[in-house]
Design an enzyme around this catalytic site. Structure first.
Site, PDB file in Angstrom:
ATOM      1  N   CYS A 383       0.841  -1.205   0.000  1.00 39.76           N
ATOM      2  CA  CYS A 383       0.000   0.000   0.000  1.00 39.76           C
ATOM      3  C   CYS A 383       0.877   1.256   0.000  1.00 39.76           C
ATOM      4  O   CYS A 383       1.501   1.535  -1.008  1.00 39.76           O
ATOM      5  CB  CYS A 383      -1.005  -0.037   1.134  1.00 39.76           C
ATOM      6  SG  CYS A 383      -2.461   0.932   0.725  1.00 39.76           S
ATOM      7  N   HIS A 509      -3.733  -4.915   0.108  1.00 41.73           N
ATOM      8  CA  HIS A 509      -3.147  -5.484   1.326  1.00 41.73           C
ATOM      9  C   HIS A 509      -3.297  -7.004   1.312  1.00 41.73           C
ATOM     10  O   HIS A 509      -4.324  -7.519   1.778  1.00 41.73           O
ATOM     11  CB  HIS A 509      -3.887  -4.958   2.566  1.00 41.73           C
ATOM     12  CG  HIS A 509      -3.662  -3.513   2.863  1.00 41.73           C
ATOM     13  ND1 HIS A 509      -2.735  -3.087   3.781  1.00 41.73           N
ATOM     14  CD2 HIS A 509      -4.249  -2.407   2.371  1.00 41.73           C
ATOM     15  CE1 HIS A 509      -2.769  -1.757   3.839  1.00 41.73           C
ATOM     16  NE2 HIS A 509      -3.678  -1.320   3.000  1.00 41.73           N
ATOM     17  N   GLU A 511      -1.964  -9.093   3.172  1.00 47.59           N
ATOM     18  CA  GLU A 511      -1.879  -9.678   4.528  1.00 47.59           C
ATOM     19  C   GLU A 511      -3.253  -9.981   5.127  1.00 47.59           C
ATOM     20  O   GLU A 511      -3.393 -10.873   5.949  1.00 47.59           O
ATOM     21  CB  GLU A 511      -1.089  -8.748   5.466  1.00 47.59           C
ATOM     22  CG  GLU A 511      -1.745  -7.429   5.852  1.00 47.59           C
ATOM     23  CD  GLU A 511      -1.517  -6.294   4.854  1.00 47.59           C
ATOM     24  OE1 GLU A 511      -1.196  -6.588   3.677  1.00 47.59           O
ATOM     25  OE2 GLU A 511      -1.672  -5.119   5.237  1.00 47.59           O
TER      26      GLU A 511
HETATM   27  N1  GLN Z   1      -1.831   6.815   2.564  1.00 51.48           N
HETATM   28  C1  GLN Z   1      -1.978   6.035   1.379  1.00 51.48           C
HETATM   29  C2  GLN Z   1      -3.322   6.257   0.704  1.00 51.48           C
HETATM   30  O1  GLN Z   1      -4.255   6.704   1.322  1.00 51.48           O
HETATM   31  C3  GLN Z   1      -1.726   4.567   1.651  1.00 51.48           C
HETATM   32  C4  GLN Z   1      -2.684   3.951   2.621  1.00 51.48           C
HETATM   33  C5  GLN Z   1      -2.197   2.654   3.197  1.00 51.48           C
HETATM   34  O2  GLN Z   1      -1.002   2.361   3.196  1.00 51.48           O
HETATM   35  N2  GLN Z   1      -3.086   1.859   3.744  1.00 51.48           N
HETATM   36  O3  GLN Z   1      -3.477   5.969  -0.462  1.00 51.48           O
END
Ligand code: GLN
Length: 539
Positions: A383, A509, A511
């Site tokens: 992410c 994600h 995970e």
């Molecule tokens: N801050 C980033 C976004 O909003 C990544 C978010 C995250 O890592 N969950 O796109």
């Protein structure tokens, strides 16, 4: 079979592991042939934990249907291998919101809206919602907080009423703490007795007591607790500290927790035998793994390790299935600089660049990524970690020195990570990200396609910003390939630098979908790459 409702409450102190006990019981009931779901009721007023700081409440877990959930739902999924949804996590905020909406609509016209019966009825309706689908033999409901908290009172009142209405079909398991006083060399059950009294004072008689303890509680002492608390002596179960949370189902089974639940609820016996073969196989490998694999996790929430719970569990599962003992080293991204990056990262066999929000600690992630790229370190960006991979590559390889995400620098001339147009008008913070599971099409031959063994996957998201399409060609020409994309929107989901052994970033994600019985394939692939590097180092 009629649906049985199991309530899990806690007393004496918080953090006793109600989530682990609930999950362990669910695992055991599954192993006895029942269908089970677990839900969590949180007494706080937030609508969901999405807006909570990870330092306060640990990681925010995300369900397939895009609910930002309590991290206990992660335990439920990892133990049971069954996906949860929005219905599995309810907060006081959600209960009040729905009661207030009904009041405004006029549903209670003429009535004074009160905690009892309106709030409690709404809680009861939510408790039974999953049971009413007819899909589950058992619905386990974990009540957050501890008995005696002002916030949990309406939930306990709802449990009291439900126990009365459902009779044998409802059961309460109360989890307490038995401290060991070192100076006196004595275990103390008084806090447990008081906690049960408090539960009885609100009209709930617990049926089973689970006593958390650091040392073995003698049988005589357990009998004493049973007498004081009006429970069957067989229903006083100890939960000793275990080397791994995944051992807890076995510890509970050995003391007959599943048998007690089946007996007390009058459930038909599906299987005398608990089928825990696959579970035991995992545990055997976990216990027997001796050789260490060193994984560095670069992030800013390292003080509270619960902030990266799903990642650390996914890594543990992957390491275990590779027969290695995981040594997870948390590396503070705010403190990582060019001066010490070599010393901190060189001993690692693989590096994870963590998800996150905001500017703080971001520069350390770039330092780590540059080092990893230049040293062909197996690197997994998740992410925000993937977004940092893209930004660092733009700065250092594509020569766009001010490249950034507009989250960090709204005025950057190279907005390689940016908001999509439809997100630009959103002003609410809660529940407005790209959330939940989306399809991703993987490029044949890429690392993720090989890892998953398929070209279409579905993984969960929690972010606002995206890879900016305008730069896609420039990146591909310079060597960073977009190897996964959303088939409907074309949004970039996965990047990879094929020139390097294992350098992959996912906007999603992975995970969240990794469980004990089906570990996430991308984590396994990453772990294998880390092992390869470790072996090379040894030679
Ligand atoms: N801050 C980033 C976004 O909003 C990544 C978010 C995250 O890592 N969950 O796109």
């Amino acid at each position: 079979m009629e649906t049985k409702y199991i309530f899990v409450t806690g007393g004496v102190v918080s953090s006793l592991g109600k989530g682990i006990i609930s999950s362990s019981l669910a695992r055991l009931l599954l192993s006895r042939g029942y269908s089970v779901t677990i839900q969590k009721f949180d007494p706080y007023i937030n609508i969901d934990p999405g807006t909570l700081n990870p330092y306060e409440h640990g990681e925010c877990y995300v369900t397939v249907d895009g609910h930002e959930a309590d991290l206990d739902l992660g335990h439920y999924e990892r133990f049971t291998n069954i996906q949860t949804t929005r219905a599995n996590n309810v907060t006081t905020g959600r209960i009040y919101q729905s009661v207030i909406d009904k009041e405004r609509r006029g549903d209670y016209l003429g009535k004074t809206v009160q905690i009892i019966p309106h709030i409690t009825d709404e809680i009861k309706r939510n408790v039974k919602a999953l049971g009413n689908t007819g899909k589950f033999d058992f619905v386990i409901t974990e009540i957050g907080g501890t008995v005696g908290d002002i916030e949990s009172t309406p939930f306990l009142e709802a449990v009291r009423q439900l126990k009365w209405e459902l009779g044998k079909n409802a059961l309460c398991i109360h989890l307490t703490y038995v401290p060991f006083l070192k100076a006196a060399k004595e275990l103390k059950t008084k806090p447990t007795q008081h906690s049960v009294k408090m539960l009885q004072a609100v009209g709930i008689q617990p049926d089973i007591l689970v006593l958390r303890t650091e040392v073995e509680i003698p049988a005589g002492m357990r009998r004493k607790v049973a007498q004081f608390c009006n429970v069957d002596p067989r229903a006083v179960i100890q939960s000793l500290d275990a080397p791994s949370i995944y051992e807890v189902p076995l510890l509970m089974h050995a003391q007959g927790l599943d048998d007690m639940v089946i007996e007390l609820t009058g459930s038909e016996v599906r299987s005398q035998h608990a089928d825990l073969e696959a579970w035991n196989n995992f545990l055997r490998r976990l216990r027997e793994a001796k050789e260490v694999v060193n994984i560095g996790l670069v992030g800013k929430y390292v003080e509270l390790q619960d902030a990266y719970k799903s990642i650390s569990e996914a890594l543990l599962q992957a390491a275990t299935y590779c027969d290695r003992k995981l040594n997870l080293v948390y590396i503070h991204s705010e403190k990582l600089t060019e001066a010490d990056v070599d010393e901190k990262l060189a001993p690692m066999d693989g590096v994870i660049i963590a998800p996150g929000f905001g500017q703080r600690g971001i520069e350390g992630k770039f330092v780590a990524l540059k080092w990893c790229r230049e040293h062909n370190m197996p690197t997994f960006g998740i992410c925000l970690g993937m977004q940092c991979m893209v930004i660092e590559y733009a700065r250092d390889v594509l020569g766009m020195t001010d490249a950034n995400s507009t989250e960090m620098d709204p005025k950057t001339t190279h907005n390689v990570i940016d908001l999509m147009d439809e997100q630009k008008s959103i002003s609410n913070m809660g529940g407005t990200m790209r959330l939940g599971a989306y399809d991703c099409r993987l490029k044949p031959g890429s690392i993720p396609a090989e890892a998953y063994g398929t070209e279409m996957v579905k993984e969960r998201h929690r972010h606002r910003f995206e890879f900016n399409h305008e730069y896609r060609r420039a990146f591909e020409e310079a060597g960073m390939k977009c190897v996964g994309e959303n088939p409907e929107t074309g949004l970039v989901e996965v990047v990879q630098v094929p020139e390097l052994d294992w350098f992959v970033g996912t906007q999603y994600h992975p995970e969240y979908s990794s469980t004990v019985l089906s570990p996430n394939p991308l984590f396994i692939s990453f772990m294998k790459a880390a092992l390869k590097r470790a072996e090379k180092k040894e030679k």
